[in-house]
Design a protein around this motif. Sequence first.
Motif, PDB file in Angstrom:
ATOM      1  N   LEU A 259       0.877  -1.164   0.000  1.00 37.07           N
ATOM      2  CA  LEU A 259       0.000   0.000   0.000  1.00 37.07           C
ATOM      3  C   LEU A 259       0.915   1.214   0.000  1.00 37.07           C
ATOM      4  N   LYS A 260       0.813   2.017  -1.028  1.00 40.81           N
ATOM      5  CA  LYS A 260       1.697   3.183  -1.142  1.00 40.81           C
ATOM      6  C   LYS A 260       0.880   4.454  -0.962  1.00 40.81           C
ATOM      7  N   LEU A 261       1.479   5.414  -0.282  1.00 40.67           N
ATOM      8  CA  LEU A 261       0.816   6.684  -0.009  1.00 40.67           C
ATOM      9  C   LEU A 261       1.684   7.843  -0.475  1.00 40.67           C
ATOM     10  N   ASN A 262       1.059   8.873  -0.943  1.00 35.37           N
ATOM     11  CA  ASN A 262       1.730  10.142  -1.181  1.00 35.37           C
ATOM     12  C   ASN A 262       1.188  11.115  -0.156  1.00 35.37           C
ATOM     13  N   LEU A 263       2.064  11.599   0.709  1.00 36.66           N
ATOM     14  CA  LEU A 263       1.652  12.496   1.784  1.00 36.66           C
ATOM     15  C   LEU A 263       2.373  13.827   1.669  1.00 36.66           C
ATOM     16  N   LYS A 264       1.697  14.856   2.141  1.00 34.80           N
ATOM     17  CA  LYS A 264       2.361  16.141   2.263  1.00 34.80           C
ATOM     18  C   LYS A 264       3.425  16.012   3.352  1.00 34.80           C
ATOM     19  N   PRO A 265       4.519  16.743   3.237  1.00 33.25           N
ATOM     20  CA  PRO A 265       5.606  16.624   4.224  1.00 33.25           C
ATOM     21  C   PRO A 265       5.147  16.809   5.670  1.00 33.25           C
ATOM     22  N   ASP A 266       4.243  17.736   5.924  1.00 32.49           N
ATOM     23  CA  ASP A 266       3.766  17.956   7.295  1.00 32.49           C
ATOM     24  C   ASP A 266       3.010  16.741   7.830  1.00 32.49           C
ATOM     25  N   ASP A 267       2.210  16.117   6.980  1.00 36.31           N
ATOM     26  CA  ASP A 267       1.473  14.921   7.398  1.00 36.31           C
ATOM     27  C   ASP A 267       2.431  13.757   7.634  1.00 36.31           C
ATOM     28  N   PHE A 268       3.415  13.619   6.759  1.00 36.29           N
ATOM     29  CA  PHE A 268       4.417  12.569   6.921  1.00 36.29           C
ATOM     30  C   PHE A 268       5.166  12.748   8.239  1.00 36.29           C
ATOM     31  N   ASP A 269       5.570  13.986   8.512  1.00 40.30           N
ATOM     32  CA  ASP A 269       6.292  14.270   9.760  1.00 40.30           C
ATOM     33  C   ASP A 269       5.426  14.008  10.983  1.00 40.30           C
ATOM     34  N   LEU A 270       4.146  14.324  10.907  1.00 43.61           N
ATOM     35  CA  LEU A 270       3.220  14.081  12.011  1.00 43.61           C
ATOM     36  C   LEU A 270       3.167  12.597  12.347  1.00 43.61           C
TER      37      LEU A 270
END
Length: 67
Positions: free
Chosen positions: A23-34
């Motif tokens: 399962l692959k996700l593309n996240l905004k950097p802020d969401d990834f960091d969270l």
Amino acid sequence: MKKSEFNKKDYDIKYNKEHYKQLKLNLKPDDFDLITDFCERNNIVKSKFILAACKYFINNDKNPLDE
């Protein structure tokens, strides 16, 4: 290396292909960091956290977009 010798790398690739899906996700950097920060603070891997969060919403018949 002879064909009859055990090759762990080939075995692992075959095993993972048969027993797991990606399962692959593309996240905004802020969401990834969270997510990363939360997982590091709680000493859990991201895949287990994401799976637990998904199961929570599914098992409690909740829509995360309504929260």
